[in-house]
Enzyme design. Structure first.
Site, PDB file in Angstrom:
ATOM      1  N   ARG A   1       0.601  -1.012   0.031  1.00  0.00           N
ATOM      2  CA  ARG A   1      -0.306  -0.403   0.205  1.00  0.00           C
ATOM      3  C   ARG A   1       0.519   1.324   0.112  1.00  0.00           C
ATOM      4  O   ARG A   1       1.580   1.670   0.597  1.00  0.00           O
ATOM      5  CB  ARG A   1      -0.413  -0.038   1.022  1.00  0.00           C
ATOM      6  CG  ARG A   1      -2.283  -1.355   1.207  1.00  0.00           C
ATOM      7  CD  ARG A   1      -2.992  -0.450   0.449  1.00  0.00           C
ATOM      8  NE  ARG A   1      -3.569  -1.663   0.216  1.00  0.00           N
ATOM      9  CZ  ARG A   1      -4.773  -2.447   1.859  1.00  0.00           C
ATOM     10  NH1 ARG A   1      -5.119  -2.023   3.009  1.00  0.00           N
ATOM     11  NH2 ARG A   1      -5.016  -3.607   1.449  1.00  0.00           N
TER      12      ARG A   1
ATOM     13  N   GLU B   1       0.244   3.854   0.769  1.00  0.00           N
ATOM     14  CA  GLU B   1      -0.465   5.103   1.078  1.00  0.00           C
ATOM     15  C   GLU B   1       0.460   5.993   1.666  1.00  0.00           C
ATOM     16  O   GLU B   1       1.591   5.285   2.779  1.00  0.00           O
ATOM     17  CB  GLU B   1      -1.188   4.684   2.385  1.00  0.00           C
ATOM     18  CG  GLU B   1      -2.575   5.225   1.811  1.00  0.00           C
ATOM     19  CD  GLU B   1      -3.607   4.105   3.061  1.00  0.00           C
ATOM     20  OE1 GLU B   1      -4.061   4.664   3.971  1.00  0.00           O
ATOM     21  OE2 GLU B   1      -3.653   2.781   2.761  1.00  0.00           O
TER      22      GLU B   1
ATOM     23  N   ARG C   1      -0.435   1.941  12.528  1.00  0.00           N
ATOM     24  CA  ARG C   1      -0.703   0.864  12.811  1.00  0.00           C
ATOM     25  C   ARG C   1      -1.282   0.238  11.260  1.00  0.00           C
ATOM     26  O   ARG C   1      -1.664  -0.359  10.506  1.00  0.00           O
ATOM     27  CB  ARG C   1      -2.188   0.142  13.239  1.00  0.00           C
ATOM     28  CG  ARG C   1      -3.504   1.670  12.886  1.00  0.00           C
ATOM     29  CD  ARG C   1      -4.569   1.103  13.210  1.00  0.00           C
ATOM     30  NE  ARG C   1      -5.371   2.016  12.671  1.00  0.00           N
ATOM     31  CZ  ARG C   1      -7.057   1.825  12.606  1.00  0.00           C
ATOM     32  NH1 ARG C   1      -7.178   0.206  12.815  1.00  0.00           N
ATOM     33  NH2 ARG C   1      -7.791   2.120  11.598  1.00  0.00           N
ATOM     34  N   HIS C   2      -0.246   1.537  10.347  1.00  0.00           N
ATOM     35  CA  HIS C   2      -0.067   1.296   9.132  1.00  0.00           C
ATOM     36  C   HIS C   2       1.631   0.774   8.259  1.00  0.00           C
ATOM     37  O   HIS C   2       2.040   1.479   8.904  1.00  0.00           O
ATOM     38  CB  HIS C   2      -0.030   2.597   8.140  1.00  0.00           C
ATOM     39  CG  HIS C   2      -1.989   2.960   8.155  1.00  0.00           C
ATOM     40  ND1 HIS C   2      -2.730   3.451   9.223  1.00  0.00           N
ATOM     41  CD2 HIS C   2      -2.521   2.333   6.965  1.00  0.00           C
ATOM     42  CE1 HIS C   2      -3.407   3.091   8.332  1.00  0.00           C
ATOM     43  NE2 HIS C   2      -3.910   3.289   7.799  1.00  0.00           N
TER      44      HIS C   2
ATOM     45  N   GLU D   1     -10.257  -3.085  13.910  1.00  0.00           N
ATOM     46  CA  GLU D   1     -10.205  -3.246  12.683  1.00  0.00           C
ATOM     47  C   GLU D   1      -9.342  -4.487  12.106  1.00  0.00           C
ATOM     48  O   GLU D   1      -8.613  -4.063  12.037  1.00  0.00           O
ATOM     49  CB  GLU D   1     -10.880  -2.672  11.278  1.00  0.00           C
ATOM     50  CG  GLU D   1     -10.978  -3.141  10.472  1.00  0.00           C
ATOM     51  CD  GLU D   1     -10.320  -3.765   9.034  1.00  0.00           C
ATOM     52  OE1 GLU D   1      -9.920  -1.892   8.811  1.00  0.00           O
ATOM     53  OE2 GLU D   1     -10.020  -4.810   8.860  1.00  0.00           O
TER      54      GLU D   1
ATOM     55  N   SER E   1     -11.512  -7.542   7.050  1.00  0.00           N
ATOM     56  CA  SER E   1     -13.129  -6.631   6.887  1.00  0.00           C
ATOM     57  C   SER E   1     -12.927  -7.594   5.340  1.00  0.00           C
ATOM     58  O   SER E   1     -12.588  -7.832   4.464  1.00  0.00           O
ATOM     59  CB  SER E   1     -12.435  -4.740   5.622  1.00  0.00           C
ATOM     60  OG  SER E   1     -13.600  -3.830   5.435  1.00  0.00           O
TER      61      SER E   1
ATOM     62  N   ARG F   1      -1.009  -6.804  12.062  1.00  0.00           N
ATOM     63  CA  ARG F   1      -1.974  -6.339  13.291  1.00  0.00           C
ATOM     64  C   ARG F   1      -2.180  -7.112  14.209  1.00  0.00           C
ATOM     65  O   ARG F   1      -2.627  -7.280  15.743  1.00  0.00           O
ATOM     66  CB  ARG F   1      -3.337  -5.232  12.749  1.00  0.00           C
ATOM     67  CG  ARG F   1      -2.987  -4.819  11.937  1.00  0.00           C
ATOM     68  CD  ARG F   1      -4.685  -3.754  11.551  1.00  0.00           C
ATOM     69  NE  ARG F   1      -4.015  -2.706  10.256  1.00  0.00           N
ATOM     70  CZ  ARG F   1      -5.296  -1.532   9.752  1.00  0.00           C
ATOM     71  NH1 ARG F   1      -6.409  -2.408  10.293  1.00  0.00           N
ATOM     72  NH2 ARG F   1      -4.812  -0.795   9.145  1.00  0.00           N
TER      73      ARG F   1
END
Lengths: 527, 527
Positions: free
Chosen positions: B299, B301, B307-308, B450, B453, B501
């Protein structure tokens, strides 16, 4: 596609737009459902003048949206045999083929590697309309069938379940296929040797991989592949190995930039890892003792051969040993023997299925695995007339030829070749202390092709620096690698295995694209 | 680094150069060995005037090159207890700490999560020279120790093995560490709450990851991580899932190009997969029925949160169901419950080790897992004073707050939240047929964050096209995805889990960099 925060960041429509959207969604759902039910409707309308004795026994479910829970057991085609005779049961499968013949309709229901014949005939309880409806279902549609199992007097050669057939009572379409298929499953599953019948080219298969993967052969190949991964991990875990994860995005191109994919990484560049070796060795220097890792490995080589992929799955292991690297060689040998036994004992069905399309000799191995030393290999090749120097590497044709010689002499398709010439191995390979021309390194072979390359690594920073310098490597580019050994590191050895090659060679297949579900080569990045 | 063909393609030196190289290699090896033996030599020379009663009981092995096989069993520190009292045995471990005190030397031998005290004192059988030699061995060196195990009257609080100590007879250096360490293992292993004592900053730890990973805490964390992967796979395999491998290099940026890393692919560009979702779904459309895959997920991002990560390990699953997506939700729920039981029952030692540095409440769960519906969550939040609309998504703070409310009411750290508002989910999510504002989708939470998903996916190409259009997505960019469903596809649902996670939240850690062995974020691609 599942990161919620990504979806949150989409532009959210206004409340009115949302309401409108929901109405549209409902309309769309209804429309989709109507379309799917139309087929059943058409059949019904056409025969509307006569009462339908099968009404309620066929049709389409429409789009399955989990509207309600259904308390119904679906049986497996694989389990259908004469012990099920005269029982009524439900099954879900693909409509593999169908053939209407007067008032009858024969069809084959397929489920992964397995298939069964089904028959439906106009009778007092089965309407002409129903038979017509079933005969019109498109091939590859997914259908639910309620049927009574009946034994058959003659074996049904065209199906995997040869002793029974289904006498159909209900048929419901769960998901319809489009009528025109880009390839026929039967053609894709045909041996190349069936002269005169249609086969499907390799590229057409890969371009339509979803259909191609439905053949019994592919259903079996990828179950064998999953089995090999499981056997690899289970055995090593039992022997005290710890599974680790190593990064695929790395900051420096470890081999000096050749054959490495570059990644745009925010404002800078990074690279895709060509092997997890540095990280495995770091885990050893960090006291994990014995480690393995399974994951993507990337090679930007423009090789368009039967055995190269630009992305493959590496089964990698690294192990600290006590006094001699043969502790590691023996561990890897045991792992392979255990894997071959597991495949032989637990995957007979899959192997038999695959052999129908791709015939191959059963894979032979010895327990413990055969280990030869490089000079023995050179002697064997020379005795067979090959000219080769003591310190020459084996060419690919010589490897294959040696594989045949070893098979003839020792009756094994797997062996370990130890003590490669130092001159043909990478700088980090530990030289043999007892013979300066040799090294503590080894390759392993299946059916004459290399599937693992490994060695004792140099674990001393000064000696590693000297060896790298000797190989003409710029020390600055491998500083991080060398520094890994500054704070004490146990002697260690390891190796890397290409999963797809192991599957290909174990099964005797001719192309690695047959063992990668979505293969990547210089010319293919889709699907 | 292990592909032989890569190494073959290096420029090979001439025969003369090779001979010269081998001589140099020998010289280098001898030099390295001399250097390593020097320490022992120095000690011996210094005391040369008096005879050394310990001669042959200490020194350095020199560089361990597998010169000979040694028939010696090395014992594990973990297994040392009073049942071993008065036996003599060999161990290999790190010199964790050492302290010379007059004629005595106390040191701690460390092995992964475990440690034991050792003592050596000048005596009739132990020379002053030997004690001096041992006292001078650098911390983090790897040593072989021969010793007699003795029970101790008082517990040794500083070691994991508290009831015994080693009375040392021989000490050999297997691999020496440099004297200056960039961080001290004891400092890196210290709880943040130990006021006044040195701790090590997160970046210093990651910059020197090889040392940092040697702490008992990290030895335990990555064993828990390996355990979670194993429990995930074993359970799903038992439930009939097939493991697949999906490509990481893909031809089209699935989410319209946002947050995707670009790769140079020969003469064109490709992308790193943000999720294996398309490929999992293709495997379902290709009849694999139930599939899982474990591998790298990327990712791009620019998120610098606790948590990323830009690269993490995805534990992904997808499953065809018969009639209702709750069949899948229940399967995932069972998988998690089985995982939590496996961790609780088989990883007590690791969890206890980790809790010493990072105290956390034990992880609580219910069997079967708790499943709530979205409107219940909204009510609970409203009762607790939070303003939230019926179709609002949960913000991260609201998720955490809800986690606390659920824990207070149901006493569980794990729960499933089902039936998310349709408006906040991606276009491929199946709307709820019984409530147009809801969808057949779910998230799962651990300690209020979370970790999964998922949803029932739309498996009809026409409906999928309508929903994508409604979301304003250019149909051309997702044509391959839509086409996957044209030839019949069973209804299916699935989900993706971030491994790091799960480890972080199970253990109650505060940062995902503590559960990624070599973490990648926008600012870090090394080591």
């Amino acid at each position: 596609m599942e990161d919620k925060e990504n979806s949150k960041s989409e532009n959210q429509p206004s409340k009115n737009a949302l309401k409108k959207a929901q109405k549209e969604a409902e309309k769309a759902a209804k429309k989709a459902q109507r379309k799917l039910e139309q087929q059943a409707g058409d059949a019904a309308v056409a025969e509307a003048e006569q009462p339908d004795v099968s009404a309620g026994c066929y049709g389409s479910y429409g789009l399955m949206r989990s509207a309600e829970k259904v308390d119904r057991v679906l049986h497996e085609v694989e389990k259908l045999d004469s012990t099920c005779a005269d029982t009524e049961l439900w099954l879900r499968g693909r409509l593999h083929t169908s053939r209407a013949k007067g008032k009858q309709c024969f069809f084959v229901l397929r489920q992964q590697q397995f298939s069964v014949q089904a028959v439906l005939a106009v009778s007092e309880t089965t309407s002409r309309q129903m038979v017509k409806f079933v005969a019109a279902i498109t091939k590859e549609s997914i259908i639910d069938v309620c049927a009574v199992v009946k034994t058959t007097p003659n074996k049904i050669e065209s199906c995997s379940q040869q002793d029974v057939e289904l006498h159909v009572k209900q048929v419901w379409v769960a998901s319809a296929s489009e009528a025109r298929l880009p390839l026929q499953i039967e053609d894709a599953a045909r041996p190349d040797t069936d002269d005169g019948l249609a086969t499907v080219g390799a590229d057409v298969k890969l371009d339509n991989r979803i259909l191609d993967l439905r053949t019994s052969t592919n259903q079996a190949i990828y179950r064998v592949e999953a089995g090999i991964m499981r056997l690899f991990r289970e055995h090593l875990t039992k022997e005290g190995f710890v599974e680790i994860n190593t990064p695929k995005i790395i900051s420096a191109a470890s081999e000096g930039g050749a054959n490495v994919f570059t990644v745009s990484y925010f404002k800078t560049n990074a690279y895709l890892a060509q092997s997890p070796q540095l990280y495995k060795q770091m885990a050893i220097a960090a006291d994990f003792g014995k480690v393995f890792t399974v994951g993507g490995v990337f090679r930007a080589e423009d090789s368009n051969t039967h055995r190269h992929l630009t992305e493959f799955v590496g089964l990698d292991m690294e192990m600290a040993f006590n006094y001699h690297y043969h502790e590691v060689v023996d561990t890897i040998g045991r792992m392979f023997v255990n894997m071959f036994k597991g495949l032989r004992d637990n995957f007979q069905t899959e192997i038999a299925t695959i052999n129908k399309q791709y015939p191959a000799e059963p894979f032979k191995f010895l327990e413990p695995a055969l280990r030869l030393e490089f000079p023995e290999a050179v002697s064997m090749l020379r005795e067979a007339g090959v000219e080769i120097g003591d310190e020459d590497d084996l060419s690919t044709p010589n490897e294959k030829f040696l594989g045949r010689l070893v098979k003839a002499k020792y009756d094994t398709d797997f062996y370990i070749l130890d003590k490669y010439p130092l001159a043909v191995r990478p700088f980090y390979t530990m030289p043999d202390p007892n013979n300066p021309k040799q090294s503590n390194s080894y390759d392993m072979f299946m059916r004459g092709e290399e599937i693992l390359s490994g060695a004792q690594r140099i674990h001393d920073p000064n000696y590693l620096t000297e060896r790298a310098t000797h190989h003409g490597i710029d020390i600055q580019t491998i500083k991080a690698y060398i520094d890994s050994f500054r704070y004490g590191c146990p002697p260690h050895a390891g190796g890397g295995i290409g999963l797809e090659r192991v599957v290909m060679l174990y099964l005797g297949l001719d192309n690695i694209r047959k063992t990668s579900m979505f293969p990547r080569d210089p010319k293919r990045v889709t699907p």
